[in-house]
Design a protein around this motif. Structure first.
Motif, PDB file in Angstrom:
ATOM      1  N   ALA A   1      14.816   7.133   3.987  1.00 37.54           N
ATOM      2  CA  ALA A   1      13.691   7.354   4.895  1.00 37.54           C
ATOM      3  C   ALA A   1      12.354   7.394   4.155  1.00 37.54           C
ATOM      4  O   ALA A   1      11.328   6.955   4.684  1.00 37.54           O
ATOM      5  CB  ALA A   1      13.897   8.666   5.654  1.00 37.54           C
ATOM      6  N   TYR A   2      12.362   7.921   2.949  1.00 37.14           N
ATOM      7  CA  TYR A   2      11.101   8.145   2.237  1.00 37.14           C
ATOM      8  C   TYR A   2      11.097   7.453   0.888  1.00 37.14           C
ATOM      9  O   TYR A   2      12.120   7.365   0.226  1.00 37.14           O
ATOM     10  CB  TYR A   2      10.886   9.647   1.983  1.00 37.14           C
ATOM     11  N   ARG A   3       9.931   7.029   0.476  1.00 41.34           N
ATOM     12  CA  ARG A   3       9.730   6.728  -0.927  1.00 41.34           C
ATOM     13  C   ARG A   3       9.730   8.072  -1.659  1.00 41.34           C
ATOM     14  O   ARG A   3       9.332   9.096  -1.078  1.00 41.34           O
ATOM     15  CB  ARG A   3       8.382   6.014  -1.150  1.00 41.34           C
TER      16      ARG A   3
ATOM     17  N   VAL B   1       7.986  13.891  -2.404  1.00 40.58           N
ATOM     18  CA  VAL B   1       7.296  14.810  -3.317  1.00 40.58           C
ATOM     19  C   VAL B   1       6.002  15.329  -2.673  1.00 40.58           C
ATOM     20  O   VAL B   1       5.632  16.492  -2.835  1.00 40.58           O
ATOM     21  CB  VAL B   1       7.005  14.118  -4.666  1.00 40.58           C
ATOM     22  N   ALA B   2       5.332  14.469  -1.912  1.00 44.67           N
ATOM     23  CA  ALA B   2       4.103  14.893  -1.231  1.00 44.67           C
ATOM     24  C   ALA B   2       4.388  16.064  -0.281  1.00 44.67           C
ATOM     25  O   ALA B   2       3.682  17.080  -0.303  1.00 44.67           O
ATOM     26  CB  ALA B   2       3.501  13.715  -0.461  1.00 44.67           C
ATOM     27  N   MET B   3       5.424  15.929   0.531  1.00 42.05           N
ATOM     28  CA  MET B   3       5.796  17.030   1.432  1.00 42.05           C
ATOM     29  C   MET B   3       6.210  18.254   0.626  1.00 42.05           C
ATOM     30  O   MET B   3       5.907  19.390   0.996  1.00 42.05           O
ATOM     31  CB  MET B   3       6.937  16.580   2.360  1.00 42.05           C
ATOM     32  N   GLY B   4       6.901  18.006  -0.483  1.00 43.28           N
ATOM     33  CA  GLY B   4       7.344  19.096  -1.344  1.00 43.28           C
ATOM     34  C   GLY B   4       6.171  19.839  -1.977  1.00 43.28           C
ATOM     35  O   GLY B   4       6.194  21.066  -2.093  1.00 43.28           O
TER      36      GLY B   4
ATOM     37  N   HIS C   1      13.471  16.530  -3.509  1.00 41.40           N
ATOM     38  CA  HIS C   1      14.838  16.025  -3.703  1.00 41.40           C
ATOM     39  C   HIS C   1      15.705  16.324  -2.494  1.00 41.40           C
ATOM     40  O   HIS C   1      16.537  15.504  -2.087  1.00 41.40           O
ATOM     41  CB  HIS C   1      15.463  16.650  -4.953  1.00 41.40           C
ATOM     42  N   ALA C   2      15.522  17.504  -1.901  1.00 44.58           N
ATOM     43  CA  ALA C   2      16.319  17.861  -0.720  1.00 44.58           C
ATOM     44  C   ALA C   2      15.994  16.921   0.438  1.00 44.58           C
ATOM     45  O   ALA C   2      16.893  16.454   1.150  1.00 44.58           O
ATOM     46  CB  ALA C   2      16.052  19.317  -0.336  1.00 44.58           C
ATOM     47  N   LEU C   3      14.721  16.615   0.620  1.00 39.93           N
ATOM     48  CA  LEU C   3      14.326  15.691   1.689  1.00 39.93           C
ATOM     49  C   LEU C   3      14.929  14.312   1.469  1.00 39.93           C
ATOM     50  O   LEU C   3      15.400  13.663   2.409  1.00 39.93           O
ATOM     51  CB  LEU C   3      12.797  15.580   1.754  1.00 39.93           C
ATOM     52  N   GLU C   4      14.934  13.868   0.221  1.00 41.54           N
ATOM     53  CA  GLU C   4      15.517  12.558  -0.079  1.00 41.54           C
ATOM     54  C   GLU C   4      17.028  12.566   0.135  1.00 41.54           C
ATOM     55  O   GLU C   4      17.585  11.646   0.737  1.00 41.54           O
ATOM     56  CB  GLU C   4      15.237  12.172  -1.542  1.00 41.54           C
TER      57      GLU C   4
ATOM     58  N   LEU D   1       0.833  -1.209   0.000  1.00 43.71           N
ATOM     59  CA  LEU D   1       0.000   0.000   0.000  1.00 43.71           C
ATOM     60  C   LEU D   1       0.868   1.259   0.000  1.00 43.71           C
ATOM     61  O   LEU D   1       0.540   2.270  -0.617  1.00 43.71           O
ATOM     62  CB  LEU D   1      -0.949  -0.014   1.207  1.00 43.71           C
ATOM     63  N   ARG D   2       2.007   1.168   0.689  1.00 44.65           N
ATOM     64  CA  ARG D   2       2.896   2.331   0.729  1.00 44.65           C
ATOM     65  C   ARG D   2       3.359   2.729  -0.684  1.00 44.65           C
ATOM     66  O   ARG D   2       3.492   3.915  -0.999  1.00 44.65           O
ATOM     67  CB  ARG D   2       4.103   2.000   1.620  1.00 44.65           C
ATOM     68  N   GLU D   3       3.615   1.728  -1.525  1.00 43.22           N
ATOM     69  CA  GLU D   3       4.035   2.002  -2.901  1.00 43.22           C
ATOM     70  C   GLU D   3       2.883   2.598  -3.717  1.00 43.22           C
ATOM     71  O   GLU D   3       3.091   3.458  -4.568  1.00 43.22           O
ATOM     72  CB  GLU D   3       4.532   0.723  -3.588  1.00 43.22           C
ATOM     73  N   VAL D   4       1.676   2.121  -3.436  1.00 48.67           N
ATOM     74  CA  VAL D   4       0.506   2.674  -4.135  1.00 48.67           C
ATOM     75  C   VAL D   4       0.360   4.155  -3.775  1.00 48.67           C
ATOM     76  O   VAL D   4       0.190   5.015  -4.650  1.00 48.67           O
ATOM     77  CB  VAL D   4      -0.783   1.911  -3.754  1.00 48.67           C
ATOM     78  N   ARG D   5       0.460   4.450  -2.500  1.00 50.06           N
ATOM     79  CA  ARG D   5       0.331   5.846  -2.051  1.00 50.06           C
ATOM     80  C   ARG D   5       1.413   6.718  -2.678  1.00 50.06           C
ATOM     81  O   ARG D   5       1.158   7.837  -3.120  1.00 50.06           O
ATOM     82  CB  ARG D   5       0.452   5.924  -0.523  1.00 50.06           C
TER      83      ARG D   5
END
Ligand code: NAD
Ligand code: MG
Length: 362
Positions: free
Chosen positions: A262-264, A269-272, A252-255, A176-180
């Motif tokens: 830490a993130y997919r 991108v969602a936070m971005g 990109h900065a978060l990644e 489900l995490r990948e779907v989200r």
């Protein structure tokens, strides 16, 4: 069946979106003039779920299949893995008309595409994307790449596939995490280019999360159409294609700051996107009510909209300055002016970025 035709002159191709496509892979390939020896590239996870179906489909259509499994994970999307595939292709005497088929997510697709683009200066490439992200994003647009120890996707090419088969059935085994994470890019398309699609997403999000075939087909095809439209206008990324980076400056900065673990990508991108919506409001470009709608939809998809406190604003701004897409150190953002329309804003003052980011923590 939905068909998305990507119009790029002699490099034009179709993306087919439907259930039940994988068992028909061989039939679809038969229409091209190909050597009947296929290099099928997948990974152990996808290979054990769908490798046999793909192989049977190809064999029934008269193809001999050479199956190669690359280890699962972004860290194997590199030249060393590509080299093993070149060795295999050479040893098994694949020629200029032997197709490379990518069966997997974006990692397999990018790597297989890179191998297809470079082996013998280019052999036919077929994408069978098996993640939502790969179906709506990485298999459209012709970017293929491997990572370099110093950076992601540093070594690559623009190389269009002959065909993309997006079989919705295979998404059922996805976490489900990948779907989200894939839905983050779907929401992005609505915000950057299609207000009606965004409204449709607001109405159908739960059905998408439940992987209902009919809304999923619409969402995947609509996403591909939007990306295709943007890419057709700007195939090699000189200008307008940059609107696809909505949410990605901070993403990109978060990644990067979390070492890509830490993130997919879609979560970052969602936070971005949430931060970009707030920044656009702060700059007086975007109505606050629209920003609330964007943020709510991201949240409903089960995606993060707030930055975790352990990542400092200073580090994030510094990381954004280093992004390869930032020209001459200026902070460039893709910012919405209304739902369905964005602008590329260069020279966003760092002070404003910092001020807004400080409001984005939980
Ligand atoms: P991924 O390929 O790593 O797949 C995610 C996980 O899902 C993997 O563990 C994979 O084994 C598993 N998986 C794949 N399909 C499955 C299925 N049907 N059922 C169960 N498990 C399955 O990740 P991704 O998000 O698909 O792709 C990320 C990659 O895509 C990155 O390398 C990124 O750089 C690239 N990308 C490229 C473009 C482009 O334009 N070329 C665009 C966006 C992203
Ligand atoms: Mg992306």
């Amino acid at each position: 069946m939905q068909e998305v035709y990507i119009n790029l002159g002699i490099r034009s191709y179709s993306i087919y979106v439907d259930t039940g496509l994988l068992p028909r892979l061989g039939e679809y390939l038969k229409v091209f003039k190909l050597t009947p020896r296929v290099l099928l590239i997948t990974n152990p996870v996808v290979g054990s779920l769908y490798g046999a179906v793909a192989e049977t489909a190809l064999m029934n259509a008269g193809f001999e299949v050479i199956r190669a499994e690359i280890p699962d994970g972004e860290e194997y999307k590199n030249l060393a893995t590509a080299e093993k595939l070149y060795d295999l292709a050479y040893t098994r005497e694949l020629d200029r008309r032997s197709p490379v088929v990518a069966l997997g997510g974006g990692v397999v697709g990018d790597l297989a595409g890179f191998v297809a683009a470079t082996y013998l200066r280019g052999v036919p490439f077929i994408q069978v994307p098996t993640t939502l992200l790969a179906q709506v994003d990485s298999s459209v647009g012709g970017k293929v790449a491997v990572n370099h120890p110093r950076g992601k996707n540093i070594i690559g090419a623009f190389y269009q596939p002959r065909l993309v088969l997006a079989d919705l059935d295979v998404l059922k085994t996805l976490d489900l995490r990948e779907v989200r994470a894939g839905l983050a890019e779907v929401i992005k398309y609505g915000v950057i280019a299609d207000r009606a699609f965004f409204v449709w997403l607001e109405e159908n999000l739960e059905r998408l999360l439940a992987l209902e075939a009919e809304p999923l087909a619409h969402a995947v095809a609509a996403s591909c159409r939007i990306k295709a439209r943007v890419v057709q206008e700007d195939e090699t990324e000189q200008g307008r294609r940059a609107i696809l980076n909505f949410g990605h400056t901070l993403g990109h900065a978060l990644e990067a700051l979390t070492g890509y673990t830490a993130y997919r990508h879609g979560e970052a991108v969602a936070m971005g996107m949430a931060a970009a919506a707030r920044l656009a409001v702060a700059l007086g470009m975007f109505p606050e009510g629209d920003a609330v709608r964007v943020i709510n939809l991201i949240r409903r998809a089960g995606l993060p909209v707030e930055i975790p406190p352990e990542l400092s604003t200073g580090d994030l701004v510094a990381s954004m300055r280093r992004d390869k897409k930032v020209l001459a150190g200026r902070l460039t953002f893709v910012l919405p002016v209304e739902i369905g329309r964005v602008e590329i804003v260069r020279d966003v003052p760092e002070e404003a970025v910092g001020r807004v980011l400080r409001l984005c923590y939980n």
